[in-house]
Write a protein that holds these residues in place. Structure first.
Motif, PDB file in Angstrom:
ATOM      1  N   ILE A  59       0.875  -1.029   0.059  1.00  0.00           N
ATOM      2  CA  ILE A  59      -0.079  -0.044  -0.005  1.00  0.00           C
ATOM      3  C   ILE A  59       0.978   1.341   0.056  1.00  0.00           C
ATOM      4  CG2 ILE A  59      -1.517   1.431   1.536  1.00  0.00           C
ATOM      5  CD1 ILE A  59      -2.876  -1.426   2.290  1.00  0.00           C
ATOM      6  N   ALA A  60       1.976   1.346   0.752  1.00  0.00           N
ATOM      7  CA  ALA A  60       2.798   2.542   0.737  1.00  0.00           C
ATOM      8  C   ALA A  60       3.572   2.665  -0.375  1.00  0.00           C
ATOM      9  CB  ALA A  60       3.807   2.309   2.133  1.00  0.00           C
ATOM     10  N   ARG A  61       3.934   1.710  -1.234  1.00  0.00           N
ATOM     11  CA  ARG A  61       4.751   1.731  -2.344  1.00  0.00           C
ATOM     12  C   ARG A  61       3.711   2.238  -3.332  1.00  0.00           C
ATOM     13  NH1 ARG A  61       6.810  -3.771  -3.649  1.00  0.00           N
ATOM     14  NH2 ARG A  61       7.979  -3.494  -1.894  1.00  0.00           N
ATOM     15  N   ALA A  62       2.521   1.901  -3.079  1.00  0.00           N
ATOM     16  CA  ALA A  62       1.712   2.340  -4.501  1.00  0.00           C
ATOM     17  C   ALA A  62       1.099   3.429  -4.112  1.00  0.00           C
ATOM     18  CB  ALA A  62       0.414   1.126  -4.523  1.00  0.00           C
ATOM     19  N   ALA A  63       1.173   4.121  -2.863  1.00  0.00           N
ATOM     20  CA  ALA A  63       0.839   5.325  -2.442  1.00  0.00           C
ATOM     21  C   ALA A  63      -0.558   5.246  -2.697  1.00  0.00           C
ATOM     22  CB  ALA A  63       1.331   6.368  -3.262  1.00  0.00           C
ATOM     23  N   SER A  64      -1.288   4.284  -2.266  1.00  0.00           N
ATOM     24  CA  SER A  64      -2.818   3.944  -2.460  1.00  0.00           C
ATOM     25  C   SER A  64      -3.552   4.484  -1.017  1.00  0.00           C
ATOM     26  CB  SER A  64      -3.064   2.773  -2.947  1.00  0.00           C
ATOM     27  OG  SER A  64      -2.852   1.692  -1.880  1.00  0.00           O
ATOM     28  N   ASP A  65      -5.033   4.963  -1.056  1.00  0.00           N
ATOM     29  CA  ASP A  65      -5.790   5.151  -0.108  1.00  0.00           C
ATOM     30  C   ASP A  65      -6.342   3.649   0.230  1.00  0.00           C
ATOM     31  OD1 ASP A  65      -7.820   5.848   1.623  1.00  0.00           O
ATOM     32  OD2 ASP A  65      -8.680   7.446   0.294  1.00  0.00           O
ATOM     33  N   PRO A  66      -6.335   3.207   1.390  1.00  0.00           N
ATOM     34  CA  PRO A  66      -6.724   2.032   1.923  1.00  0.00           C
ATOM     35  C   PRO A  66      -8.376   1.779   1.591  1.00  0.00           C
ATOM     36  CG  PRO A  66      -5.116   2.689   3.755  1.00  0.00           C
ATOM     37  CD  PRO A  66      -5.280   3.816   2.697  1.00  0.00           C
ATOM     38  N   ALA A  67      -9.051   2.901   1.867  1.00  0.00           N
ATOM     39  CA  ALA A  67     -10.434   3.026   1.653  1.00  0.00           C
ATOM     40  C   ALA A  67     -10.821   2.930  -0.069  1.00  0.00           C
ATOM     41  CB  ALA A  67     -10.951   4.461   2.119  1.00  0.00           C
ATOM     42  N   GLN A  68      -9.723   2.784  -0.697  1.00  0.00           N
ATOM     43  CA  GLN A  68      -9.978   2.928  -2.203  1.00  0.00           C
ATOM     44  C   GLN A  68      -9.224   1.441  -2.942  1.00  0.00           C
ATOM     45  OE1 GLN A  68      -8.947   6.887  -3.506  1.00  0.00           O
ATOM     46  NE2 GLN A  68     -11.202   7.099  -4.088  1.00  0.00           N
ATOM     47  N   THR A  69      -8.737   0.773  -2.005  1.00  0.00           N
ATOM     48  CA  THR A  69      -7.741  -0.209  -2.353  1.00  0.00           C
ATOM     49  C   THR A  69      -8.390  -1.612  -2.324  1.00  0.00           C
ATOM     50  OG1 THR A  69      -5.797   1.041  -1.883  1.00  0.00           O
ATOM     51  CG2 THR A  69      -5.642  -1.230  -1.791  1.00  0.00           C
ATOM     52  N   ALA A  70      -8.216  -2.378  -3.012  1.00  0.00           N
ATOM     53  CA  ALA A  70      -8.437  -3.942  -2.864  1.00  0.00           C
ATOM     54  C   ALA A  70      -7.076  -4.736  -2.653  1.00  0.00           C
ATOM     55  CB  ALA A  70      -9.260  -4.573  -4.133  1.00  0.00           C
TER      56      ALA A  70
END
Length: 277
Positions: free
Chosen positions: A134-145
């Protein structure tokens, strides 16, 4: 493992030695990772004798490693299968081979540890892999699968164990959606699951976490499947998290299983779905 803890294990199992059993791979990098894990386990358990073996594809075989342990004075072999879940290898192939080895060396007995399964160290490691992805992708957990991808097995207990593992980690690392896929021998497959999770309009990023010990053909195939999904679907971002690897957490999980086997004192020839301990 501290020197004191290692001495306690030797005291509880005099004449004991560890036989680490890997699956085997044709991939040179994956083989080197297995050897590294073996060295790390041997260092952690020193001075207890440790030998490595492989089920298939490459030497040393289980009988060859068994003979080395016996030659070193071992009279109680603790067989530690480097397996994530209990399926055919853990339940039948390995116990049968160990029994054949024991039949050739009177006076030498054996114990078999449970697979790593959902031991605390593996749960921590998987959670770390999710967090790193998640950190590497710089993604928002609320918008992540997050899709946990297992090797696959015909064994329903092994299939269920992966689903429970994913659910356990999801409680610690919440994301929008968590799903499980299998590379082979079980359903659903990865492509199907990727399509399903991206049907959720709130999903922006998809992180595939390969629940694999080492690099190899399966890991490469997973990366190719994820890249193909990204080419077909430009509306979502796709990422592949790190596999487990020869991490110290895997070593610690193996040692936990070794100590449990030594304390239990049984062949455990037919391990079932492991508890989270």
């Amino acid at each position: 493992m501290t020197a004191t803890a290692s001495a306690e294990l030797l005291k509880s199992l005099p004449g004991g030695g560890v036989l680490l059993i890997g699956h085997g791979t044709r991939d040179a990098g994956g083989h080197q990772e297995f050897l590294l894990l073996g060295r790390r386990l041997a260092a952690a358990l020193s001075p207890m004798p440790v030998e490595i073996s492989l089920l298939e594809l490459q030497p040393p075989t289980i009988p060859e490693a068994w003979e080395k342990l016996v030659a070193a004075g071992v009279r109680q072999v603790i067989a530690a299968p480097l397996l994530l879940f209990a399926a055919g290898h853990a339940k039948s192939d390995i116990p049968a081979e160990l029994a054949r080895c024991a039949a050739t060396t009177p006076g030498v007995d054996w114990l078999q540890t449970r697979p790593l399964s959902r031991c605390p160290e593996l749960i921590d490691l998987v959670a770390d892999r999710w967090e790193q992805g998640i950190a590497r992708a710089a993604s928002d957990p609320a918008q992540t699968a997050v899709v946990v991808l297992g090797r696959g097995s015909h064994d329903p207990c092994a299939q269920a164990d992966l689903r429970v593992l994913a659910a356990t980690v999801a409680h610690r690392r919440p994301v929008r959606k968590v799903a499980v896929a299998y590379y082979a021998m079980a359903n659903p497959k990865l492509t199907e699951v990727l399509t399903a999770v991206t049907a959720d309009p709130k999903i922006r990023d998809v992180i595939v976490q390969p629940h694999l010990l080492f690099q190899g053909a399966i890991h490469q195939a997973v990366r190719e499947q994820v890249a193909a999904a990204a080419d077909r679907d430009r509306q979502h971002r796709y990422h592949v998290a790190d596999y487990l690897g020869p991490d110290q957490a895997v070593v610690a999980g193996l040692i936990r299983r070794i100590r449990q086997a030594a304390a239990g004192g049984s062949h455990a020839a037919h391990p079932q779905v492991s508890r989270n301990t």
